[in-house]
Structure formats: C-alpha cells, structure tokens
Design a protein around this motif. Structure first.
Motif, PDB file in Angstrom:
ATOM      1  N   CYS A 213       5.498   0.185   2.132  1.00 53.90           N
ATOM      2  CA  CYS A 213       4.491   0.232   3.471  1.00 53.90           C
ATOM      3  C   CYS A 213       5.386  -0.671   5.046  1.00 53.90           C
ATOM      4  O   CYS A 213       4.945  -0.468   5.744  1.00 53.90           O
ATOM      5  CB  CYS A 213       3.010  -0.450   3.103  1.00 53.90           C
ATOM      6  SG  CYS A 213       2.817  -2.010   2.450  1.00 53.90           S
TER       7      CYS A 213
ATOM      8  N   ASP B 229       2.667   7.426   2.441  1.00 54.62           N
ATOM      9  CA  ASP B 229       1.741   9.177   2.614  1.00 54.62           C
ATOM     10  C   ASP B 229       3.214   9.865   2.011  1.00 54.62           C
ATOM     11  O   ASP B 229       3.693   9.806   3.106  1.00 54.62           O
ATOM     12  CB  ASP B 229       0.791   9.289   3.695  1.00 54.62           C
ATOM     13  CG  ASP B 229      -0.525   8.448   3.159  1.00 54.62           C
ATOM     14  OD1 ASP B 229      -0.786   8.416   2.386  1.00 54.62           O
ATOM     15  OD2 ASP B 229      -0.941   7.971   3.794  1.00 54.62           O
TER      16      ASP B 229
ATOM     17  N   ARG C  42       2.183   3.773   5.042  1.00 48.83           N
ATOM     18  CA  ARG C  42       0.446   3.352   4.943  1.00 48.83           C
ATOM     19  C   ARG C  42       0.397   2.353   5.927  1.00 48.83           C
ATOM     20  O   ARG C  42       0.546   1.126   5.540  1.00 48.83           O
ATOM     21  CB  ARG C  42      -0.159   3.721   3.739  1.00 48.83           C
ATOM     22  CG  ARG C  42       0.182   4.764   3.198  1.00 48.83           C
ATOM     23  CD  ARG C  42      -0.884   4.978   1.498  1.00 48.83           C
ATOM     24  NE  ARG C  42      -0.539   5.461   1.371  1.00 48.83           N
ATOM     25  CZ  ARG C  42      -0.480   5.944  -0.128  1.00 48.83           C
ATOM     26  NH1 ARG C  42      -0.211   4.953  -0.630  1.00 48.83           N
ATOM     27  NH2 ARG C  42      -0.154   7.008  -1.175  1.00 48.83           N
TER      28      ARG C  42
ATOM     29  N   THR D 243       0.695  -1.608   0.392  1.00 43.16           N
ATOM     30  CA  THR D 243      -0.105  -0.166   0.305  1.00 43.16           C
ATOM     31  C   THR D 243       1.167   1.257  -0.192  1.00 43.16           C
ATOM     32  O   THR D 243       0.050   2.572   0.445  1.00 43.16           O
ATOM     33  CB  THR D 243      -1.043  -0.314   1.088  1.00 43.16           C
ATOM     34  OG1 THR D 243      -0.349  -0.473   2.294  1.00 43.16           O
ATOM     35  CG2 THR D 243      -2.241  -0.760   0.884  1.00 43.16           C
TER      36      THR D 243
END
Ligand SMILES: Cc1cc2nc3c(=O)[nH]c(=O)nc-3n(C[C@H](O)[C@H](O)[C@H](O)COP(=O)(O)OP(=O)(O)OC[C@H]3O[C@@H](n4cnc5c(N)ncnc54)[C@H](O)[C@@H]3O)c2cc1C
Length: 383
Positions: free
Chosen positions: A275, A109, A241, A106
């Motif tokens: 991630c 950010d 994330r 994922t």
C-alpha cells in the motif's frame, strides 16, 4: 501506549514480529478484513504443480499468531475510517479501536480488467488465499486456462499451470514477457522456455471480450482472433490500497506516501508493504516490505530507524527459465550489455558514468547473483 496494525499480510505480521522483538509489553492489536491466516503470498503462483491446497499454504492461524505475538488479532473486520483527532480506527461493525501509533499494511488491489461480453464477470484474479481457493476450485474440472498479463504473476501462473498439465494461453499487449523487469533478449528466452512447456504466448494483443460458450468461454482478442477457455485469470497489475489514508487526509501519491521512517504525513501513522510509497518508491515485493517491517518495528519500540533499500533483485519463479532481475531506476540513461547462450543469459545496465544500475540473469546464470549485486549502489543507503 497502544499499537494498532491494519492488515495481516506479510507486512502486517512481519511488523508485529519485529516490534515484539524489542517490546514485549505494549498492547498490540492487529485488525484484518480477511481470515488472518498467516501464509507466504508468493507461494500462490507455484501451488498447482505441487498440488497444494489453500490449507497447505497456511503457516499459522490467527489464534496461533495472537499467541506468538502476544497480541489481539481481530479477523473479518474491515477498517472503514481513521479518526486522526480521536486517534481511533472505525470498523464496519461500528466498533472503534483507539491507538497511539497506527500502522497501515493494507496491501494492494489487483487491477480489474475492462472487458465486454456476458462472461466478463467470470474472470478471476489471485491476490490472496481466498482468491486462490476460488481459482483452485475453478480449475479443478478445467483443462484450458487463459491468462491475461505477461508480468511476474501471469508468467508464474502460466508456468505452474502448464507444468500441472493444463492447456495455457498467455495474452498481453507488450512485445515480450516481463516488460517491466527485462529487456528484449532475456524476455524472449523466457518466452521460448514457456512455449517449450506448451504455453501459447500471444504478444501485442489485448483481451477485449469474454462470452459464455457451454461450460467455458470464448475470449475475443484485439486482433479479432477468438480463443476458447474454461477459466480466465487476469494478472494485469496492482493498485496500492490508499482510500483509507486518502479519506483521512494523509498524503497519497502512487501509494500512501511515507518517509524513510515509514511515517505518513501524520507522524502517529505509519505505512508499509504494497500500500505504501516509500521515499518515492512503490516496490510490491517481499524484500522491501521486510526491510520496512524491521525499521518500523524498531521505530515503534522507541529505536527510531530509517529503512534502507539495498539492491533487492526480483526472483521470478518460472522453473522453465528462472529469472533474477533488478531493472535500472526509471529515467536513468545508459545501455545494456549482455552475454550467454539460449536461456542462460546475463546482462548489465551501466549508466553514463559506467556505474552498474541494473541487471538480469536467466537460467543457469542466476547463480551469479551475489557476485553481480555486491558492488551495486543501494537504492536507499544508510542515513
Ligand atoms: C501470486 C503472487 C506471487 C508473488 N510472488 C512474489 C515473489 O516471488 N517475490 C516477491 O518478492 N513478491 C511476490 N509477490 C508480491 C508479494 O507477495 C507482496 O508484495 C506481499 O505479499 C504484499 O504483502 P502486504 O502485507 O503488503 O499485502 P497483503 O498481503 O495484500 O495484505 C493486506 C492485508 O490488509 C488487509 N486489509 C486491507 N484493507 C483493509 C481494511 N480496510 N481493513 C482491514 N484490513 C484490511 C487484508 O485483509 C490483508 O490482511 C507475489 C504476489 C502474488 C499475488
């Protein structure tokens, strides 16, 4: 048996490719919150001088990827929860997809800057193709770009924008660029090279506020100075994330904690890429995720494989002064020794036993990379 991969960045798609090399039968589903277009993210920070549109950077659409991988690729669908007991993921639409093995790819950010001012909301970030599209549109009619952050992404954008003819200010709190990759001397060489392109490098200051001024903005620095800009780009770091994993009760540290087999604290769930924290390492770069994708792809196909991390130097695509660097592991005592002139530098970091643990090469010295890395100990060797 069915495999579900969440995320279609390099980690997600490369895992699927590695898996399909060894298993052509097991049903495979990829789910992504984005459009599912396959592209090489590192190209985002070198696209302007080459006048590349987002479409130019796309290597394949989701339907082509589905055909290539003999998989279902579900796009524009966010996974909102993992039901570990029921072995299914729940989508924002309310649908759910069952899995026997789940892979979390994922990403991370970008960290949002904390800024005062009425134009703080206009600060942009570029961590995916959609954000690149927004950024490219924003700079289309602009001439002045202010970049926050002197790391790899900030420096690469500064180089790219300057070569594309923009007036660029680069602002960061450290004393020299690439603070996590380079000691002072090569960092200064890069700074001088960026300045040679016309980039105004502001060290030792932060951006405090951004206020609208006509079509552009005025940015206030922590030393009280004000800089005008048409576009402000923040590149101040990434945060893995981890929310999905955390809410599902998986072990999370800096990233989703996985072992050498990329298994989380639930053996049916794997994680890799930006991630993940692999055996204690968070390395948000392409080479580590490719190694992890090969290992987890094989493991999912029944050939249990531990990931290895050889020395994987980071290449910084600043054409004004290219950099290849492998910083020493945190906490290792030792000293740097360097040689070279101008922007053509080489440095080695040796620990107390004289073992080479880190290095940098800049300018024309980057061609010495193979020779330097040959004898270095791997980060994660064979098991
Ligand atoms: C501008 C730039 C330049 C770079 N240059 C280099 C370089 O030169 N060399 C290098 O090694 N590295 C570079 N990197 C880093 C490298 O690109 C990344 O490490 C890598 O692309 C990360 O891939 P990923 O698949 O882990 O994450 P991502 O590409 O971020 O993919 C994450 C995927 O997960 C999906 N997703 C997230 N949450 C959900 C959810 N809840 N439900 C469904 N889908 C979800 C997203 O939609 C996306 O498809 C660069 C990065 C940037 C931004």
């Amino acid at each position: 048996m069915s495999i579900v991969i969440v995320g279609t960045g390099l980690a997600g798609y490369n895992t699927a490719k590695a898996f399909r090399k060894q298993d052509s039968d097991t049903p495979l589903t990829l789910v992504t919150a984005d459009s599912g277009r396959s592209y090489s993210k590192p190209m985002l920070s070198t696209g302007l001088r080459k006048q590349q549109t987002p479409a130019d950077l796309v290597q394949a659409g989701p339907q082509d990827m589905a055909a290539e991988l003999d998989a279902r690729v579900i796009t524009d669908s966010r996974v909102v929860a993992i039901d570990r007991r029921g072995q299914c993921v729940q989508l924002a639409s309310g649908d759910s997809i069952g899995y026997h093995r789940l892979v979390l790819a994922t990403g991370a950010d970008p960290i949002a800057p904390r800024l005062d001012g009425d134009a703080a909301g206009r600060v942009l970030q570029v961590n995916d193709l959609d954000q690149y599209e927004v950024f490219r549109d924003a700079v289309a009619d602009a001439s002045r770009v202010l970049i926050m952050g002197g790391g790899l992404i900030g420096c690469e954008f500064a180089n790219d924008l300057a070569e594309a003819g923009y007036s660029v200010d680069l602002v960061f709190p450290e004393d020299a660029p690439l603070p996590r990759l380079l000691p002072e001397r090569p960092a200064r060489a890069l700074q001088t090279a960026l300045e040679g392109l016309g980039v105004r490098v502001h060290t030792g200051v932060t951006l405090d506020a951004v206020n609208g001024a006509g079509d552009g903005v005025v940015a206030r620095l922590s030393d009280g100075r004000e800089l005008g800009a048409d576009v402000v780009l923040a590149a101040i770091g990434l945060r893995p994330r981890t929310a999905l994993a955390e809410e599902a009760g998986l072990r999370v540290a800096q990233g989703i904690s996985v072992d050498r087999h990329l298994a989380t604290s639930d053996p049916a769930i794997h994680a890799l890429g930006d991630c993940a924290e692999v055996d204690g390492y968070v390395l948000p770069y392409v080479a580590p995720l490719n190694n992890a994708a090969r290992a987890v792809g094989a493991t999912l196909a029944g050939d249990t494989t531990a990931v290895t991390y050889p020395v994987m130097p980071v290449m910084v695509k600043t054409s004004c002064c290219q950099v290849v660097a492998w910083p020493p592991p945190e906490g290792v005592a030792g000293a740097w020794q360097g040689d070279g002139d101008g922007r053509d530098l080489r440095g080695e970091f040796r620990d107390a036993d004289g073992v080479l643990r880190g290095f940098y090469l800049t300018g024309s010295r980057i061609r010495e990379r193979m020779a330097v890395t040959r004898d270095m100990p791997p980060l994660l060797g064979d098991q």
